[in-house]
Design a protein around this motif. Structure first.
Motif, PDB file in Angstrom:
ATOM      1  N   TRP A 129       0.841  -1.208   0.000  1.00 23.98           N
ATOM      2  CA  TRP A 129       0.000   0.000   0.000  1.00 23.98           C
ATOM      3  C   TRP A 129       0.871   1.250   0.000  1.00 23.98           C
ATOM      4  CZ3 TRP A 129      -0.862   4.030   3.515  1.00 23.98           C
ATOM      5  CH2 TRP A 129      -1.998   4.808   3.273  1.00 23.98           C
ATOM      6  N   LEU A 130       1.924   1.242   0.799  1.00 23.53           N
ATOM      7  CA  LEU A 130       2.821   2.388   0.885  1.00 23.53           C
ATOM      8  C   LEU A 130       3.555   2.648  -0.432  1.00 23.53           C
ATOM      9  CD1 LEU A 130       4.327   1.712   4.413  1.00 23.53           C
ATOM     10  CD2 LEU A 130       2.946   3.704   3.773  1.00 23.53           C
ATOM     11  N   ALA A 131       3.737   1.601  -1.226  1.00 27.88           N
ATOM     12  CA  ALA A 131       4.457   1.749  -2.499  1.00 27.88           C
ATOM     13  C   ALA A 131       3.748   2.716  -3.441  1.00 27.88           C
ATOM     14  CB  ALA A 131       4.618   0.389  -3.171  1.00 27.88           C
ATOM     15  N   GLN A 132       2.437   2.904  -3.262  1.00 27.31           N
ATOM     16  CA  GLN A 132       1.694   3.874  -4.074  1.00 27.31           C
ATOM     17  C   GLN A 132       2.243   5.289  -3.906  1.00 27.31           C
ATOM     18  OE1 GLN A 132      -2.866   3.041  -4.024  1.00 27.31           O
ATOM     19  NE2 GLN A 132      -2.090   2.565  -1.979  1.00 27.31           N
ATOM     20  N   PHE A 133       2.849   5.536  -2.750  1.00 23.64           N
ATOM     21  CA  PHE A 133       3.330   6.877  -2.419  1.00 23.64           C
ATOM     22  C   PHE A 133       4.857   6.951  -2.423  1.00 23.64           C
ATOM     23  CE2 PHE A 133      -0.387   5.562   0.092  1.00 23.64           C
ATOM     24  CZ  PHE A 133      -1.364   6.365  -0.499  1.00 23.64           C
ATOM     25  N   GLY A 134       5.491   5.922  -2.952  1.00 24.51           N
ATOM     26  CA  GLY A 134       6.952   5.909  -2.973  1.00 24.51           C
ATOM     27  C   GLY A 134       7.573   5.700  -1.613  1.00 24.51           C
ATOM     28  N   GLU A 135       6.823   5.070  -0.691  1.00 23.64           N
ATOM     29  CA  GLU A 135       7.324   4.813   0.655  1.00 23.64           C
ATOM     30  C   GLU A 135       7.395   3.310   0.904  1.00 23.64           C
ATOM     31  OE1 GLU A 135       5.329   7.056   3.679  1.00 23.64           O
ATOM     32  OE2 GLU A 135       4.882   8.702   2.318  1.00 23.64           O
ATOM     33  N   GLY A 136       7.799   2.939   2.115  1.00 22.07           N
ATOM     34  CA  GLY A 136       7.924   1.530   2.455  1.00 22.07           C
ATOM     35  C   GLY A 136       9.325   1.006   2.203  1.00 22.07           C
ATOM     36  N   ASP A 137       9.496  -0.289   2.378  1.00 22.51           N
ATOM     37  CA  ASP A 137      10.798  -0.914   2.202  1.00 22.51           C
ATOM     38  C   ASP A 137      11.138  -1.046   0.726  1.00 22.51           C
ATOM     39  OD1 ASP A 137      11.034  -1.159   4.886  1.00 22.51           O
ATOM     40  OD2 ASP A 137      10.508  -3.279   4.970  1.00 22.51           O
ATOM     41  N   GLU A 138      12.431  -0.929   0.402  1.00 25.48           N
ATOM     42  CA  GLU A 138      12.879  -1.222  -0.959  1.00 25.48           C
ATOM     43  C   GLU A 138      12.849  -2.723  -1.231  1.00 25.48           C
ATOM     44  OE1 GLU A 138      16.652   0.536  -1.665  1.00 25.48           O
ATOM     45  OE2 GLU A 138      15.948   2.593  -1.375  1.00 25.48           O
ATOM     46  N   VAL A 139      13.017  -3.522  -0.177  1.00 26.30           N
ATOM     47  CA  VAL A 139      12.895  -4.974  -0.299  1.00 26.30           C
ATOM     48  C   VAL A 139      11.461  -5.335   0.051  1.00 26.30           C
ATOM     49  CG1 VAL A 139      13.711  -7.201   0.513  1.00 26.30           C
ATOM     50  CG2 VAL A 139      15.309  -5.295   0.310  1.00 26.30           C
ATOM     51  N   HIS A 140      10.787  -6.041  -0.836  1.00 28.00           N
ATOM     52  CA  HIS A 140       9.346  -6.249  -0.716  1.00 28.00           C
ATOM     53  C   HIS A 140       9.011  -7.611  -0.129  1.00 28.00           C
ATOM     54  CE1 HIS A 140       8.760  -2.683  -3.243  1.00 28.00           C
ATOM     55  NE2 HIS A 140       9.793  -3.136  -3.928  1.00 28.00           N
ATOM     56  N   PRO A 141       8.308  -7.665   0.986  1.00 26.66           N
ATOM     57  CA  PRO A 141       7.793  -8.935   1.486  1.00 26.66           C
ATOM     58  C   PRO A 141       6.560  -9.325   0.685  1.00 26.66           C
ATOM     59  CG  PRO A 141       7.150  -7.165   2.955  1.00 26.66           C
ATOM     60  CD  PRO A 141       8.007  -6.540   1.892  1.00 26.66           C
ATOM     61  N   PRO A 142       6.224 -10.613   0.630  1.00 31.14           N
ATOM     62  CA  PRO A 142       5.023 -11.013  -0.116  1.00 31.14           C
ATOM     63  C   PRO A 142       3.753 -10.506   0.552  1.00 31.14           C
ATOM     64  CG  PRO A 142       5.938 -12.883   1.089  1.00 31.14           C
ATOM     65  CD  PRO A 142       6.924 -11.760   1.226  1.00 31.14           C
ATOM     66  N   THR A 143       2.745 -10.227  -0.269  1.00 30.62           N
ATOM     67  CA  THR A 143       1.439  -9.857   0.258  1.00 30.62           C
ATOM     68  C   THR A 143       0.742 -11.115   0.784  1.00 30.62           C
ATOM     69  OG1 THR A 143       0.310 -10.198  -1.857  1.00 30.62           O
ATOM     70  CG2 THR A 143       1.259  -8.014  -1.442  1.00 30.62           C
ATOM     71  N   ARG A 144      -0.438 -10.918   1.371  1.00 31.06           N
ATOM     72  CA  ARG A 144      -1.181 -12.051   1.924  1.00 31.06           C
ATOM     73  C   ARG A 144      -1.486 -13.080   0.836  1.00 31.06           C
ATOM     74  NH1 ARG A 144      -6.436 -13.918   2.939  1.00 31.06           N
ATOM     75  NH2 ARG A 144      -6.631 -14.942   4.982  1.00 31.06           N
ATOM     76  N   GLU A 145      -1.984 -12.630  -0.312  1.00 26.35           N
ATOM     77  CA  GLU A 145      -2.320 -13.562  -1.390  1.00 26.35           C
ATOM     78  C   GLU A 145      -1.083 -14.288  -1.896  1.00 26.35           C
ATOM     79  OE1 GLU A 145      -5.342 -14.411  -2.327  1.00 26.35           O
ATOM     80  OE2 GLU A 145      -6.074 -13.079  -0.750  1.00 26.35           O
ATOM     81  N   GLU A 146       0.021 -13.569  -2.026  1.00 29.62           N
ATOM     82  CA  GLU A 146       1.259 -14.199  -2.485  1.00 29.62           C
ATOM     83  C   GLU A 146       1.761 -15.211  -1.462  1.00 29.62           C
ATOM     84  OE1 GLU A 146       3.022 -10.454  -5.106  1.00 29.62           O
ATOM     85  OE2 GLU A 146       3.438 -10.597  -2.960  1.00 29.62           O
ATOM     86  N   ALA A 147       1.685 -14.855  -0.168  1.00 29.42           N
ATOM     87  CA  ALA A 147       2.142 -15.755   0.888  1.00 29.42           C
ATOM     88  C   ALA A 147       1.298 -17.025   0.929  1.00 29.42           C
ATOM     89  CB  ALA A 147       2.106 -15.047   2.237  1.00 29.42           C
ATOM     90  N   LEU A 148      -0.013 -16.897   0.741  1.00 30.19           N
ATOM     91  CA  LEU A 148      -0.884 -18.077   0.724  1.00 30.19           C
ATOM     92  C   LEU A 148      -0.518 -19.006  -0.430  1.00 30.19           C
ATOM     93  CD1 LEU A 148      -4.358 -16.482   1.550  1.00 30.19           C
ATOM     94  CD2 LEU A 148      -2.974 -17.943   3.035  1.00 30.19           C
ATOM     95  N   THR A 149      -0.226 -18.436  -1.587  1.00 29.39           N
ATOM     96  CA  THR A 149       0.180 -19.247  -2.736  1.00 29.39           C
ATOM     97  C   THR A 149       1.504 -19.945  -2.458  1.00 29.39           C
ATOM     98  OG1 THR A 149      -0.958 -17.765  -4.270  1.00 29.39           O
ATOM     99  CG2 THR A 149       0.742 -19.195  -5.191  1.00 29.39           C
ATOM    100  N   ILE A 150       2.452 -19.221  -1.886  1.00 28.21           N
ATOM    101  CA  ILE A 150       3.763 -19.812  -1.580  1.00 28.21           C
ATOM    102  C   ILE A 150       3.615 -20.940  -0.564  1.00 28.21           C
ATOM    103  CG2 ILE A 150       6.016 -19.353  -0.522  1.00 28.21           C
ATOM    104  CD1 ILE A 150       5.764 -16.488  -1.704  1.00 28.21           C
ATOM    105  N   ASP A 151       2.813 -20.720   0.489  1.00 34.20           N
ATOM    106  CA  ASP A 151       2.600 -21.760   1.501  1.00 34.20           C
ATOM    107  C   ASP A 151       1.974 -23.011   0.887  1.00 34.20           C
ATOM    108  OD1 ASP A 151       3.667 -20.171   3.453  1.00 34.20           O
ATOM    109  OD2 ASP A 151       1.746 -19.540   4.294  1.00 34.20           O
ATOM    110  N   PHE A 152       1.078 -22.822  -0.074  1.00 36.18           N
ATOM    111  CA  PHE A 152       0.444 -23.955  -0.743  1.00 36.18           C
ATOM    112  C   PHE A 152       1.448 -24.736  -1.595  1.00 36.18           C
ATOM    113  CE2 PHE A 152      -1.620 -25.566  -4.630  1.00 36.18           C
ATOM    114  CZ  PHE A 152      -2.493 -26.492  -4.057  1.00 36.18           C
ATOM    115  N   LEU A 153       2.399 -24.009  -2.220  1.00 38.13           N
ATOM    116  CA  LEU A 153       3.334 -24.643  -3.145  1.00 38.13           C
ATOM    117  C   LEU A 153       4.575 -25.217  -2.468  1.00 38.13           C
ATOM    118  CD1 LEU A 153       3.189 -22.059  -6.081  1.00 38.13           C
ATOM    119  CD2 LEU A 153       2.244 -24.378  -6.071  1.00 38.13           C
ATOM    120  N   LEU A 154       4.921 -24.724  -1.284  1.00 37.42           N
ATOM    121  CA  LEU A 154       6.157 -25.167  -0.630  1.00 37.42           C
ATOM    122  C   LEU A 154       6.262 -26.689  -0.503  1.00 37.42           C
ATOM    123  CD1 LEU A 154       6.839 -22.555   2.213  1.00 37.42           C
ATOM    124  CD2 LEU A 154       8.272 -23.044   0.215  1.00 37.42           C
TER     125      LEU A 154
END
Length: 304
Positions: A129-154
């Motif tokens: 969400w912060l990335a919309q304003f050019g803020e937040g970390d430069e290294v991006h953690p996965p979002t909830r949807e991405e994390a759920l997909t990764i957990d399913f595939l691991l």
């Protein structure tokens, strides 16, 4: 893009000096223990979070065979945590949460749950969400949807590696030209084919040079796609991939392709093809040969 992962892990411990050294020296990561659980923080680049997770799973398995990735850790944050990470006041953050400020953008993400009496969010969602304003970390953690997909595939990814087979990553040769559905058809056809006994083993045994034998990129294409576009989908740390496409009668073709650095690959120029050659041109060469001598489909070809 660089992605940051927080994994709950098993199979290695903080008391294992060798494992800790590999995590630090090879992956620039951190292994910690909290209440009997071990956590691994690592970063990896990729075209998206799923691709980066796919890549880091392979790299970790190669260096730490005993390691098991159990799941991603959500990295939950409250209002105070968010304020500290972005160096804003709690009041500012509370105004984002309530929608009092920055109403012209996407709404603040929904909380993941309640801790005590206060809501908590996944940092990956907040950071996106912060990335919309050019803020937040430069290294991006996965979002909830991405994390759920990764957990399913691991588990599936790790079982595949346990069986000595490569992890397959699908990529489209081109996008947005009106042929996306045709390429998706190739992927679905290949996915069904890979479930058949012995098929993945046959693909993995294709005599093409590889620097990473535990990860296999398959580029799905149609006949008008340029071979240069196919090669462009090869990962930054790879020199070859498998090209998958359907022939004129709908039959599935699998062809090793490589970059200019791929050893033992047959240059396209030797086949009478230029850099603008298409998948269809390659199919004609495979069928007729540059001098009416058919080229074996499993011969790796590479850009000059």
């Amino acid at each position: 893009m660089e992605y940051e992962f927080h994994f709950v892990v098993d199979g290695i411990e903080v008391d294992d000096d060798k494992a800790v050294a590999i995590v630090h020296d090879t992956f620039d990561g951190v292994l910690t223990r909290h209440r009997g659980r071990h956590f691994l923080d690592v970063s990896e680049s990729g075209v998206n979070a799923i691709d980066a997770a796919h890549r880091i799973v392979v790299r970790l398995r190669k260096s730490l065979p005993a390691l098991r990735l159990v799941r991603t850790d959500p990295d939950l944050v409250g209002v105070s945590d968010i304020a500290e990470r972005v160096e804003r006041s709690r009041q500012n953050v509370q105004q984002w949460v309530s929608g009092e400020r920055r109403q012209d953008k996407l709404p603040f993400p929904d909380p993941e749950g309640i801790a005590g009496r206060s809501p908590v969010w996944r940092w990956g969602d907040v950071n996106a969400w912060l990335a919309q304003f050019g803020e937040g970390d430069e290294v991006h953690p996965p979002t909830r949807e991405e994390a759920l997909t990764i957990d399913f595939l691991l588990p599936k990814w790790q079982r595949t590696l346990d069986d000595g087979l490569p992890l397959v990553r699908f990529a489209a040769a081109e996008t947005g030209d009106g042929r996306d559905e045709e390429r998706e058809t190739v992927q679905r056809l290949l996915e069904g084919t890979l479930t058949l006994p012995g098929v993945l083993e046959q693909i993995a045994a294709i005599p093409a040079p590889r620097t990473q034998r535990q990860r296999l990129t398959v580029v799905c294409a149609v006949l008008p796609d340029r071979l240069s576009s196919v090669v462009a989908r090869i990962g930054h740390d790879e020199v070859w991939a498998v090209l998958a496409f359907q022939g004129v009668e709908g039959e599935l073709h699998l062809q090793p392709v490589g970059t200019a650095q791929a050893p033992d690959a047959v240059p396209l120029s030797r086949l009478g093809l230029g850099r603008d050659a298409t998948v269809g041109d390659l199919l004609l060469v495979q069928t007729n040969g540059p001098d009416d001598t058919p080229v074996t489909p499993t011969t790796p070809v590479g850009l000059d």
